[in-house]
Design an enzyme around this catalytic site. Sequence first.
Site, PDB file in Angstrom:
ATOM      1  N   HIS A   1      31.226  49.942  43.479  1.00 29.87           N
ATOM      2  CA  HIS A   1      32.472  49.370  42.933  1.00 29.87           C
ATOM      3  C   HIS A   1      33.695  50.240  43.920  1.00 29.87           C
ATOM      4  CE1 HIS A   1      35.535  50.363  39.790  1.00 29.87           C
ATOM      5  NE2 HIS A   1      35.622  48.951  39.618  1.00 29.87           N
TER       6      HIS A   1
ATOM      7  N   HIS B   1      43.112  47.658  44.826  1.00 35.05           N
ATOM      8  CA  HIS B   1      42.821  47.197  43.475  1.00 35.05           C
ATOM      9  C   HIS B   1      43.913  46.415  42.662  1.00 35.05           C
ATOM     10  CE1 HIS B   1      42.176  47.912  39.088  1.00 35.05           C
ATOM     11  NE2 HIS B   1      41.087  47.498  39.384  1.00 35.05           N
TER      12      HIS B   1
HETATM   13 CA    CA Z   1      36.982  44.747  40.880  1.00 40.43          CA
END
Ligand code: CA
Length: 331
Positions: free
Chosen positions: A29, A71
């Site tokens: 992630h 992000h």
């Molecule tokens: Ca993501």
Amino acid sequence: MSRTSRIVVGIALLFQCTLLIAKPLVIAHRGASGYLPEHTLEAAILAYSQGADYIEQDLVLSKDGVPVVLHDIHLESVTNVEQVFPKRARKDGRYYAIDFTLTELQTLHKHERTDAQGQQVFSGRYQGMSTFKIATFEQHIQLINQLNRQFKKQVGIYPEIKSPAWHKTQGADISQIVVDILRRYDLDRLESNVFVQCFDFAETKRLRNELGVKVKLVQLIAENSWAESTSDYNYLRTASGLAEIAKVAQGIGPWMPQLFDLQAMQPTQLASLAKQQGLQIHPYTFRADALPEGLTTQSTLNILFNILKVDGVFTDFTDVVISHLDATKQP
Ligand code: CA
């Protein structure tokens, strides 16, 4: 049947069984974001060396239409943009990636994620500054391609198209640009080691039906209260919502508490409903330094892999998940 042939048949059956029980995918992630600033090339390299199956890239566009690995559509939580370009905030006080050219973005230093008060969100993580840069989607693809060639591995990429509706209000079609790049690298194929994810269900459908992508798609599932998109996530979690997802996507990316009720300590219906539709399940996010209340690393991973039997997990800690899977592997 002789004793030897019985043994041979036994071994063959055992081998077949292990093939049928696919190992869950470990999805890094934002790279090895538990250790290095998220989404940097360095965090991708560390995740690669820790043994991730897939490395995630969240994508937003620069002013000149280049997908960069970030992000958020804003820059200030992960860069020193306020120091370098103090006059470039919009009226709301935020600095938007799309207001900066790629050349400008690459002059910024990237740091650990901070909150509105400037405090590190995960205090135990990387504390240095000034080494890390924003990278483009193509830089990540090329890096992973080269490592795969040299190590003879097939680590995949897991790009997320961020805020497509918002990008459209800024006059940019992020999905089309990302798809063009995937096609240029010959990655828009069902069998390539790529999952493309998006929170916006209208865009997931558009990717499959209008842009005609062949690559595997994953519909991310948020809570309606987060205002991630105009999609109705309560509906998408129902049997008919999941059936609609299954028409265009290969899997779902739910938030872990949507799969497992942490008060009642039992699974919700979501995993079994999704499996009935043949959807893979890749929940987010396992963080060894931010576990669900009352749970340990072992109990959390046990819920994911042994109770829910998910097909993969997003994690900031690829190494911790791999150690767990190795330690609990059936003989
Ligand atoms: Ca993501």
